[in-house]
Design a protein around this motif. Structure first.
Motif, PDB file in Angstrom:
ATOM      1  N   UNK A  48      74.511  16.507  41.734  1.00  5.46           N
ATOM      2  CA  UNK A  48      75.230  15.999  42.939  1.00  5.46           C
ATOM      3  C   UNK A  48      75.937  16.890  43.789  1.00  5.46           C
ATOM      4  N   UNK A  49      76.998  17.682  43.098  1.00  2.00           N
ATOM      5  CA  UNK A  49      77.931  18.529  43.609  1.00  2.00           C
ATOM      6  C   UNK A  49      77.286  19.439  44.531  1.00  2.00           C
ATOM      7  N   UNK A  50      76.199  20.200  43.753  1.00  4.86           N
ATOM      8  CA  UNK A  50      75.387  21.114  44.453  1.00  4.86           C
ATOM      9  C   UNK A  50      74.719  20.576  45.976  1.00  4.86           C
ATOM     10  N   UNK A  51      74.328  19.481  45.606  1.00  2.11           N
ATOM     11  CA  UNK A  51      73.512  18.839  47.118  1.00  2.11           C
ATOM     12  C   UNK A  51      74.881  18.356  48.140  1.00  2.11           C
ATOM     13  N   UNK A  52      76.042  18.163  47.539  1.00  2.00           N
ATOM     14  CA  UNK A  52      77.103  17.695  48.423  1.00  2.00           C
ATOM     15  C   UNK A  52      77.501  19.065  49.396  1.00  2.00           C
ATOM     16  N   UNK A  53      77.679  20.005  48.484  1.00  2.00           N
ATOM     17  CA  UNK A  53      78.027  21.245  48.942  1.00  2.00           C
ATOM     18  C   UNK A  53      76.994  22.029  50.045  1.00  2.00           C
ATOM     19  N   UNK A  54      75.863  21.737  49.934  1.00  2.00           N
ATOM     20  CA  UNK A  54      74.743  22.129  50.754  1.00  2.00           C
ATOM     21  C   UNK A  54      74.888  21.071  52.050  1.00  2.00           C
ATOM     22  N   UNK A  55      75.239  20.039  52.202  1.00  2.00           N
ATOM     23  CA  UNK A  55      75.369  18.861  53.158  1.00  2.00           C
ATOM     24  C   UNK A  55      76.564  19.139  53.915  1.00  2.00           C
ATOM     25  N   UNK A  56      77.815  19.788  53.195  1.00  2.00           N
ATOM     26  CA  UNK A  56      78.870  19.938  53.813  1.00  2.00           C
ATOM     27  C   UNK A  56      78.713  21.099  54.578  1.00  2.00           C
ATOM     28  N   UNK A  57      78.223  22.259  54.067  1.00  2.00           N
ATOM     29  CA  UNK A  57      77.832  23.425  54.774  1.00  2.00           C
ATOM     30  C   UNK A  57      77.018  23.151  55.826  1.00  2.00           C
ATOM     31  N   UNK A  58      76.333  22.254  55.960  1.00  2.00           N
ATOM     32  CA  UNK A  58      75.171  22.057  57.136  1.00  2.00           C
ATOM     33  C   UNK A  58      75.914  21.227  58.329  1.00  2.00           C
ATOM     34  N   UNK A  59      77.211  20.937  57.925  1.00  2.00           N
ATOM     35  CA  UNK A  59      77.860  19.865  58.711  1.00  2.00           C
ATOM     36  C   UNK A  59      77.721  18.606  58.893  1.00  2.00           C
ATOM     37  N   UNK A  60      76.853  17.956  57.938  1.00  2.00           N
ATOM     38  CA  UNK A  60      76.498  16.626  57.958  1.00  2.00           C
ATOM     39  C   UNK A  60      77.736  15.830  57.233  1.00  2.00           C
ATOM     40  N   UNK A  61      78.666  16.383  56.317  1.00  2.00           N
ATOM     41  CA  UNK A  61      79.847  15.748  55.557  1.00  2.00           C
ATOM     42  C   UNK A  61      80.844  16.072  55.983  1.00  2.00           C
ATOM     43  N   UNK A  71      86.543  12.805  48.095  1.00  2.00           N
ATOM     44  CA  UNK A  71      85.761  11.900  48.737  1.00  2.00           C
ATOM     45  C   UNK A  71      84.871  12.705  49.839  1.00  2.00           C
ATOM     46  N   UNK A  72      83.711  11.795  50.022  1.00  2.00           N
ATOM     47  CA  UNK A  72      82.805  12.682  51.229  1.00  2.00           C
ATOM     48  C   UNK A  72      82.537  11.336  52.113  1.00  2.00           C
ATOM     49  N   UNK A  73      82.491  11.600  53.482  1.00  2.00           N
ATOM     50  CA  UNK A  73      81.988  10.572  54.284  1.00  2.00           C
ATOM     51  C   UNK A  73      81.132  11.317  55.395  1.00  2.00           C
ATOM     52  N   UNK A  74      80.395  10.478  56.112  1.00  2.00           N
ATOM     53  CA  UNK A  74      79.470  11.394  57.093  1.00  2.00           C
ATOM     54  C   UNK A  74      80.432  12.097  58.156  1.00  2.00           C
ATOM     55  N   UNK A  75      79.732  13.139  58.726  1.00  2.00           N
ATOM     56  CA  UNK A  75      80.904  14.141  59.337  1.00  2.00           C
ATOM     57  C   UNK A  75      81.189  13.198  60.857  1.00  2.00           C
ATOM     58  N   UNK A  76      80.318  12.353  61.184  1.00  2.00           N
ATOM     59  CA  UNK A  76      80.529  11.589  62.584  1.00  2.00           C
ATOM     60  C   UNK A  76      79.448  10.485  62.939  1.00  2.00           C
TER      61      UNK A  76
END
Length: 227
Positions: A48-61, A71-76
Motif C-alpha cells: 500500500x505504501x508503494x501504491x500511495x507513493x505513486x499516487x502522490x507523485x502523480x498528483x492524485x493524493x 494520512x492521505x486524502x484526495x488532492x482535490x
C-alpha cells in the motif's frame, strides 16, 4: 512525438485494482492512514505504501502527517470529479462489482462524493435548482443566478465566504448511479454541510452513505421536491 497532457499516465495510476479501491475509499472525503488504505486495497501495508507513493507523485493524493500517523486524502475536487465520472462510465458499460451488499441501495439514494451530496437526492437537489432558475448553464459554465443567490442566503449559506475560496462556486459532477448531474464546487459542499448543521442528514462513518432523518427527508422534499 505527441504533445499535450499525458492521460495514459494518470489512467495507469488509477487503473490498478488496489489503487482504484484506495482512491474510491477516499471519495468519502475522510483522510485515511496507510493501514486503513491497505485494508481497502486488499494488500499489505508495504504494498500500500508503494501504491500511495505513486499516487502522490502523480498528483492524485494529498499526504498529511499528524503525530506518528501519516494520512492521505484526495488532492482535490478535480480528482474526485474524474473518479465519479469513471464510476459512471463503468456503471453505464455494465462493469459493476459483484458484491452489491445491503448498503448498495442506500449509496444510490444519498452518498458523499468527496465533499458534496450525490445519488438520487443529489441529482434531485441539482434538478430543483435548475428548474427554478437558481442555476443556469452559459457557455458550458454553471452559474448561480441572482434569484439563486437570494435562495442560498435565505438557506443561511454564506455566499460571500464561498466566493473567496479558490474552489469554483458551482460545478457539475456526473453522478455514477443516476447518470445525471449533481452539484459540486464550494456551493455543493456548503449545501451538504448545511443539511448536517440542520440535523437533516449525517454521514455513515464506515461508508460513503449519507443518512437523512425522517424530518430531514420531509424538509428536503418540501424544499427541493416537485420538480
Amino acid at each position: 512525438m505527441k504533445e499535450g497532457p499525458d492521460i495514459a499516465r494518470i489512467a495507469a495510476l488509477i487503473g490498478d485494482p488496489a489503487r482504484a479501491n484506495m482512491l474510491t475509499a477516499l471519495m468519502s472525503g475522510k483522510a485515511l492512514t496507510v493501514s486503513e488504505l491497505a485494508e481497502e486495497g486488499g494488500v499489505t501495508i508495504q504494498t500500500a505504501s508503494s501504491h500511495l507513493s505513486k499516487l502522490d507523485e502523480g498528483g492524485l493524493l494529498r499526504p498529511r502527517k499528524q503525530g506518528r500517523h501519516k494520512y492521505f486524502s484526495l488532492a482535490g475536487d478535480e480528482v474526485a470529479q474524474v473518479l465519479e465520472g469513471l464510476m459512471g462510465l463503468a456503471a453505464g458499460a455494465g462493469h459493476l462489482r459483484r458484491r452489491t451488499g445491503p448498503k448498495d441501495i442506500e449509496l444510490r439514494r444519498a452518498r458523499v462524493c468527496y465533499n458534496h451530496l450525490a445519488g438520487d437526492m443529489g441529482t434531485q437537489l441539482f434538478d430543483s435548482l435548475i428548474a427554478r432558475g437558481f442555476l443556469t448553464a452559459e457557455a458550458e459554465e454553471l452559474l448561480l443566478t441572482d434569484a439563486g443567490a437570494d435562495f442560498v442566503a435565505r438557506f443561511e449559506i454564506d455566499l460571500d465566504d464561498l466566493r473567496l475560496k479558490r474552489t469554483p462556486l458551482c460545478r457539475e459532477c456526473l453522478d455514477w448511479s443516476e447518470r445525471r448531474s449533481h452539484l459540486a464546487g464550494s456551493l455543493g459542499r456548503a449545501f451538504l454541510a448545511r443539511f448536517e448543521e440542520l440535523s437533516w442528514a449525517t454521514r455513515d462513518p464506515k461508508t460513503r452513505v449519507v443518512v437523512f432523518s425522517r424530518t430531514g427527508v420531509k424538509e428536503f422534499e418540501q424544499l427541493f421536491g416537485g420538480v
